[in-house]
Design an enzyme around this catalytic site. Structure first.
Site, PDB file in Angstrom:
ATOM      1  N   ALA A 251      -9.407   5.517   4.387  1.00 17.43           N
ATOM      2  CA  ALA A 251      -9.307   6.648   5.309  1.00 17.43           C
ATOM      3  C   ALA A 251     -10.584   7.463   5.418  1.00 17.43           C
ATOM      4  CB  ALA A 251      -8.164   7.598   4.945  1.00 17.43           C
ATOM      5  N   GLY A 252     -10.902   7.844   6.641  1.00 22.18           N
ATOM      6  CA  GLY A 252     -11.996   8.772   6.893  1.00 22.18           C
ATOM      7  C   GLY A 252     -13.286   8.155   7.390  1.00 22.18           C
TER       8      GLY A 252
ATOM      9  N   LYS B 164       0.859  -1.176   0.000  1.00 22.28           N
ATOM     10  CA  LYS B 164       0.000   0.000   0.000  1.00 22.28           C
ATOM     11  C   LYS B 164       0.897   1.228   0.000  1.00 22.28           C
ATOM     12  CE  LYS B 164      -2.703   3.003   2.659  1.00 22.28           C
ATOM     13  NZ  LYS B 164      -3.356   3.379   3.899  1.00 22.28           N
TER      14      LYS B 164
ATOM     15  N   GLY C 166      -7.830   9.161   9.876  1.00 19.75           N
ATOM     16  CA  GLY C 166      -8.061   9.245  11.315  1.00 19.75           C
ATOM     17  C   GLY C 166      -9.116  10.256  11.732  1.00 19.75           C
TER      18      GLY C 166
ATOM     19  N   ASN D 248      -8.780   1.688   9.842  1.00 24.75           N
ATOM     20  CA  ASN D 248      -8.014   1.327  11.031  1.00 24.75           C
ATOM     21  C   ASN D 248      -8.583   2.021  12.256  1.00 24.75           C
ATOM     22  OD1 ASN D 248      -4.421   1.049  11.675  1.00 24.75           O
ATOM     23  ND2 ASN D 248      -6.094   0.876  13.096  1.00 24.75           N
ATOM     24  N   THR D 249      -8.502   3.359  12.265  1.00 28.52           N
ATOM     25  CA  THR D 249      -8.871   4.120  13.451  1.00 28.52           C
ATOM     26  C   THR D 249     -10.321   3.888  13.891  1.00 28.52           C
ATOM     27  OG1 THR D 249      -7.336   5.787  12.638  1.00 28.52           O
ATOM     28  CG2 THR D 249      -8.737   6.424  14.470  1.00 28.52           C
TER      29      THR D 249
END
Lengths: 80, 270
Positions: B198-199, B111, B172, B220-221
């Site tokens: 993301a987001g 990635k 994040g 992830n977050t």
């Protein structure tokens, strides 16, 4: 003056830290000296050193070495 | 056999990345968890098969017997996706990928992300292009993090990236899909898998990404920073599946006014 032969210490930079190693050290010797275990990868002066060459690749004075392993990560984090 | 009512079976609708089929359309990161045990349990609950990790300097002279993430997230069980998180220039990203390939025994799926600044973590597109070009030439299979820009998404596809991963919102941030029209445009024009990266903040965000037609979501977050990461991982799995099925089912048209569900003919009152 007698020329110094053998067993000179060399100054190298490992993961950003100046470290002294014996002048005949290989990458394998270094990994042993640092007591690193588990899965790692090594870069010598920005070039990958394949695991198969750890035993044969000699370290020279002034070499810059990076030793890395896998850590948790997803997208970038601010706090690593 | 009645084929009118056909439910989606596992294996009918795989996500194909670089010719490899995956059942799960949820990809997860391994950062920000409280422990490796928690990471392992959350990933288990998410059903993810592709798991990202980062490459960092080993501690020299301390924590000698530190546990290793790869002992918990086995490359035999999961497809490991090393990332270039934390790289702000093309060279660092390329070096990171080379180290990862060595670390993971000639593993080439990576990635790529090259970041512009620490405040926004938005991608540096020229640097990302430069890194992608080198990596592709060196035989890497590149999944690329980019803006929600349809022109750039196409460019990355054309240069040979195996998947394009536009952000939904800053990394994040948990703000959800901020520009669904762009994401849809990217999906409509794509010839490679498009994954929102993301987001995403919660399960409905993941479902929306999938309803827009995305091939998958990487997060992830949203899981790691949930109060209960294991439960959120399970919620995300369901959100992804629900969104995917809704996309395949094809939603009803939007109307400005009501449309009765029950027939009007034959009512006994008038």
């Amino acid at each position: 003056m007698e020329p110094c032969l053998g067993n000179l210490d060399m100054l190298v930079i490992i993961n950003g830290i100046e470290t002294t190693v014996a002048d005949t050290a290989t990458i394998a010797n270094l990994i042993k000296q640092l007591e690193l275990t588990g899965r790692i990868a090594v870069e010598l002066n920005k070039q990958i050193v394949p695991r198969s060459e750890f035993d044969s690749r000699l370290i020279k004075d002034g070499d810059v070495i990076e030793i890395v392993h896998a850590i948790g990560g997803g997208q970038s984090t601010y706090n690593w | 056999m009645n084929t009118a009512v056909k439910t989606l079976k596992r294996g009918d609708d795989d996500l194909i990345i670089d010719n490899v089929p995956y059942r799960s359309r949820l990809l997860v990161g391994t950062g920000k968890y409280r422990s490796f045990e928690e990471t392992q349990r959350a990933i288990e609950a998410s059903g993810a098969e592709i798991v990202t990790l980062a490459v960092r300097r080993s501690n020299i002279g301390q924590n000698k017997n530190e546990p290793n993430l790869l002992d918990y997230i086995s490359p035999e069980k999961y497809t490991i996706l090393p990332n270039t998180a934390g790289c702000y220039d093309a060279e660092s990203a390329v070096r990171t990928c080379r180290l990862a390939r060595e670390l993971l025994d000639n593993h080439t799926l990576v990635k790529l992300e090259v970041l512009g600044d620490q405040k926004t973590l938005f991608p540096d597109i020229p640097a990302t292009l430069a890194a992608a070009e080198i990596l592709i030439k060196e035989g890497f299979r590149v999944m690329v993090y980019t803006n929600d820009d349809p022109i750039m998404a196409k460019r990355f596809e054309q240069m040979g990236c195996v998947a394009v991963m536009p952000l939904a919102a800053p990394i994040g941030s948990g703000l959800g899909i901020r520009n669904p029209y762009n994401i849809r445009t990217i999906v409509e024009n794509a010839g490679v898998p498009i994954l929102v990266d993301a987001g995403v903040g919660t399960a409905s965000d993941a479902a929306i990404a999938m309803e827009l037609g995305c091939d998958g979501v990487l997060m992830n977050t949203a899981i790691a920073e949930a109060k209960n990461p294991i439960l959120m991982a399970s919620a995300m799995k369901k959100g992804i599946e629900a969104g995917r099925e809704a996309y395949l089912a094809g939603r009803m048209p939007r109307r400005a006014y009501a449309s009765a569900s029950s027939p009007i003919d034959g009512t006994f009152f008038s």
